[in-house]
Design an enzyme around this catalytic site. Structure first.
Site, PDB file in Angstrom:
ATOM      1  N   CYS A  50       0.830  -1.215   0.000  1.00  0.00           N
ATOM      2  CA  CYS A  50       0.000   0.000   0.000  1.00  0.00           C
ATOM      3  C   CYS A  50       0.862   1.262   0.000  1.00  0.00           C
ATOM      4  CB  CYS A  50      -0.913  -0.017   1.239  1.00  0.00           C
ATOM      5  SG  CYS A  50      -1.773   1.539   1.504  1.00  0.00           S
ATOM      6  N   CYS A  53       0.283   3.145   3.635  1.00  0.00           N
ATOM      7  CA  CYS A  53       0.599   2.578   4.954  1.00  0.00           C
ATOM      8  C   CYS A  53       1.902   3.177   5.509  1.00  0.00           C
ATOM      9  CB  CYS A  53       0.730   1.055   4.858  1.00  0.00           C
ATOM     10  SG  CYS A  53      -0.842   0.173   5.000  1.00  0.00           S
ATOM     11  N   HIS A 113      -4.640   0.021   7.836  1.00  0.00           N
ATOM     12  CA  HIS A 113      -5.072  -0.157   6.458  1.00  0.00           C
ATOM     13  C   HIS A 113      -6.538  -0.600   6.378  1.00  0.00           C
ATOM     14  CE1 HIS A 113      -4.294  -0.957   2.203  1.00  0.00           C
ATOM     15  NE2 HIS A 113      -4.929  -2.111   2.331  1.00  0.00           N
ATOM     16  N   ASN A 153     -13.567   9.791  -1.092  1.00  0.00           N
ATOM     17  CA  ASN A 153     -14.174   8.780  -1.966  1.00  0.00           C
ATOM     18  C   ASN A 153     -13.993   7.458  -1.261  1.00  0.00           C
ATOM     19  OD1 ASN A 153     -14.750  10.479  -4.165  1.00  0.00           O
ATOM     20  ND2 ASN A 153     -12.614  10.341  -4.833  1.00  0.00           N
ATOM     21  N   SER A 161      -8.978   5.141  -5.330  1.00  0.00           N
ATOM     22  CA  SER A 161      -7.838   4.459  -5.942  1.00  0.00           C
ATOM     23  C   SER A 161      -7.033   3.641  -4.946  1.00  0.00           C
ATOM     24  CB  SER A 161      -6.927   5.491  -6.621  1.00  0.00           C
ATOM     25  OG  SER A 161      -6.387   6.371  -5.647  1.00  0.00           O
ATOM     26  N   HIS A 164      -6.816   2.094   1.620  1.00  0.00           N
ATOM     27  CA  HIS A 164      -6.386   2.613   2.937  1.00  0.00           C
ATOM     28  C   HIS A 164      -7.226   3.867   3.239  1.00  0.00           C
ATOM     29  CE1 HIS A 164      -3.011   3.005   5.994  1.00  0.00           C
ATOM     30  NE2 HIS A 164      -3.803   4.040   6.224  1.00  0.00           N
ATOM     31  N   HIS A 166      -8.738   7.236   3.743  1.00  0.00           N
ATOM     32  CA  HIS A 166      -8.117   8.557   3.574  1.00  0.00           C
ATOM     33  C   HIS A 166      -9.122   9.504   2.934  1.00  0.00           C
ATOM     34  CE1 HIS A 166      -7.792   6.759  -0.434  1.00  0.00           C
ATOM     35  NE2 HIS A 166      -7.754   7.999  -0.897  1.00  0.00           N
ATOM     36  N   GLN A 168      -9.131  13.625   0.764  1.00  0.00           N
ATOM     37  CA  GLN A 168      -8.270  14.584   0.076  1.00  0.00           C
ATOM     38  C   GLN A 168      -8.719  16.007   0.388  1.00  0.00           C
ATOM     39  OE1 GLN A 168      -7.019  13.881  -3.990  1.00  0.00           O
ATOM     40  NE2 GLN A 168      -8.198  11.998  -4.057  1.00  0.00           N
TER      41      GLN A 168
HETATM   42  P1  H2U Z   1      -8.398   8.625  -4.146  1.00  0.00           P
HETATM   43  O1  H2U Z   1      -8.365   7.233  -3.671  1.00  0.00           O
HETATM   44  O2  H2U Z   1      -9.604   9.382  -3.638  1.00  0.00           O
HETATM   45  O3  H2U Z   1      -8.212   8.693  -5.611  1.00  0.00           O
HETATM   46  O4  H2U Z   1      -7.145   9.391  -3.486  1.00  0.00           O
HETATM   47  C1  H2U Z   1      -5.837   8.892  -3.452  1.00  0.00           C
HETATM   48  C2  H2U Z   1      -4.927  10.037  -3.777  1.00  0.00           C
HETATM   49  O5  H2U Z   1      -3.619   9.693  -3.325  1.00  0.00           O
HETATM   50  C3  H2U Z   1      -4.820  10.299  -5.279  1.00  0.00           C
HETATM   51  O6  H2U Z   1      -5.204  11.638  -5.546  1.00  0.00           O
HETATM   52  C4  H2U Z   1      -2.683  10.143  -4.235  1.00  0.00           C
HETATM   53  C5  H2U Z   1      -3.354  10.063  -5.591  1.00  0.00           C
HETATM   54  O7  H2U Z   1      -2.843  11.043  -6.478  1.00  0.00           O
HETATM   55  N1  H2U Z   1      -1.477   9.331  -4.135  1.00  0.00           N
HETATM   56  C6  H2U Z   1      -0.268   9.944  -3.888  1.00  0.00           C
HETATM   57  O8  H2U Z   1      -0.194  11.161  -3.748  1.00  0.00           O
HETATM   58  N2  H2U Z   1       0.853   9.178  -3.790  1.00  0.00           N
HETATM   59  C7  H2U Z   1       0.862   7.836  -3.961  1.00  0.00           C
HETATM   60  O9  H2U Z   1       1.904   7.212  -3.854  1.00  0.00           O
HETATM   61  C8  H2U Z   1      -0.387   7.103  -4.261  1.00  0.00           C
HETATM   62  C9  H2U Z   1      -1.631   7.912  -4.331  1.00  0.00           C
END
Ligand code: H2U
Length: 352
Positions: A50, A53, A113, A153, A161, A164, A166, A168
């Site tokens: 992940c 993590c 996680h 989301n 995406s 874990h 989180h 934004q």
């Molecule tokens: P979402 O799952 O809502 O897409 O948010 C995850 C965000 O985390 C996504 O905008 C960022 C992605 O750009 N991210 C990082 O900044 N670094 C990473 O190594 C993985 C994901």
């Protein structure tokens, strides 16, 4: 006005100045369309693969610290940056552009996680509430920032995406489309009535009661009269507060309680990790003072009748206006039902 309408009607959304078509009789229609997998939580407490993590290396090559509570960092793939935008092509009457600057942050809710907000302890959720406020404050220190959007989301169905838990934060040098519309409507209401729109709306809801899902000393969670998504919820403070940074310590504590309650109810409803997009709408920091904007959160879950059948905003909804089958009153009654949390399936390891 208590509503017992079981035939088609439209409901007005005064915050967005738009209508939603409500057709309660359509709920019984057969479904032979897409069936999704109900999301179960079989995640381990730590995943070495992940990106979020503690101690792991992100996609950018940066290494996360061994964090023990919340952890926020600059998004490695931001939608915009804080440096001055390169001048774009000149706008014309119909082809308009404008530069965007700002910051994009990612906030991990905890090192775990597997722990969504619905499964975290009260102190864990409280730490997230504090981080929402601190991150908002930090973002608005930027002179150019006019609006801060916090959003979560949750679940693959919502395009998340990474599992874990989180959220934004995107802070921008303009007021985006949806908050801009809410600013216009709330401002106009305040100018006309010398009272805030959502405060008056909350009074109506507290009197009628049938769309309330849960409430505590600081907050009320309800299915808005004009909800578009089947189990949409709005969380509103009882006191007139414009933004997350204006909350008192007591309001932060009671917010943590209601966030935990709402997310638990969601998971319990269809016994799954309930997907949603959630966002905070606080007053834009664009120099206007006390213009009737009341802080609120909106939860938009896509599920309709089970963990596997989702609602799509298509057809009439894309071409004319949103439509719903289940009434807001029925949705609130189902969400109010006392629940037991099996939701999201077994979680390996003890919640902490
Ligand atoms: P979402 O799952 O809502 O897409 O948010 C995850 C965000 O985390 C996504 O905008 C960022 C992605 O750009 N991210 C990082 O900044 N670094 C990473 O190594 C993985 C994901």
């Amino acid at each position: 006005m208590s509503l017992r309408i079981d035939s088609s009607h439209r409901r007005y959304n005064p915050l967005l100045d738009e209508w939603v078509l409500t057709s309660p009789q359509r709920l019984e229609r057969p479904w032979q369309g897409r069936i999704d997998e109900g999301a179960k939580n079989d995640r381990a407490t730590y995943d070495p693969e992940c990106y979020l993590c503690p101690g792991n290396t992100r996609a950018s090559g940066k290494v996360n610290p061994g964090y023990t509570s919340t952890y926020a960092f600059d998004n490695d793939f931001p939608a915009f940056t804080s440096s001055r935008p390169i001048d774009g092509p000149q706008s014309s009457r119909l082809l308009r552009t404008e530069g965007v600057v700002g910051t994009c942050r990612v906030l991990c809710f905890s090192p775990r996680h597997d722990l969504a907000l619905s499964r975290m302890t009260a102190s864990g959720v409280r730490a997230v509430v504090d981080a929402w406020s601190e991150e908002t404050e930090r973002a608005t220190r930027h002179a150019a920032v006019r609006y801060v959007q916090i959003f979560e989301n949750r679940g693959e169905l919502m395009g998340c995406s990474n599992p874990h838990p989180h959220c934004q934060l995107w802070a921008v040098n303009h007021v985006p489309t949806i908050p801009a519309r809410k600013q216009t409507t709330q401002r106009l209401y305040y100018k006309t009535h010398d009272r805030d729109l959502l405060g008056d709306y909350l009074d109506v809801e507290l009197t009628e009661g049938e769309r309330i899902v849960s409430a505590n000393e600081g907050w009320v969670a309800l299915v808005p009269f004009w909800a578009v998504w089947p189990f949409e919820i709005m969380v509103v403070p009882r006191r007139y507060v414009a933004g997350l940074i204006d909350l008192s310590a007591d309001e932060r504590a009671s917010l943590a309680t209601i966030v935990a309650d709402v997310t638990k109810r969601y998971d319990a409803l269809f016994d799954c990790e309930f997907p949603y997009s959630m966002g905070w709408h606080g007053q834009p920091s664009d120099g206007t003072f006390q213009d009737g904007w009341r802080l609120h959160a909106a939860y938009y879950p896509p599920l309709l009748r089970s963990a596997t059948v989702r609602k799509f905003l298509v057809g009439y909804e894309m071409t004319a206006e949103p439509q719903r089958d289940l009434t807001a009153e029925e949705a609130a009654a189902r969400l109010r039902t006392p629940f037991e949390l099996n939701g999201g399936g077994p979680s390996r390891g003890q919640p902490s």
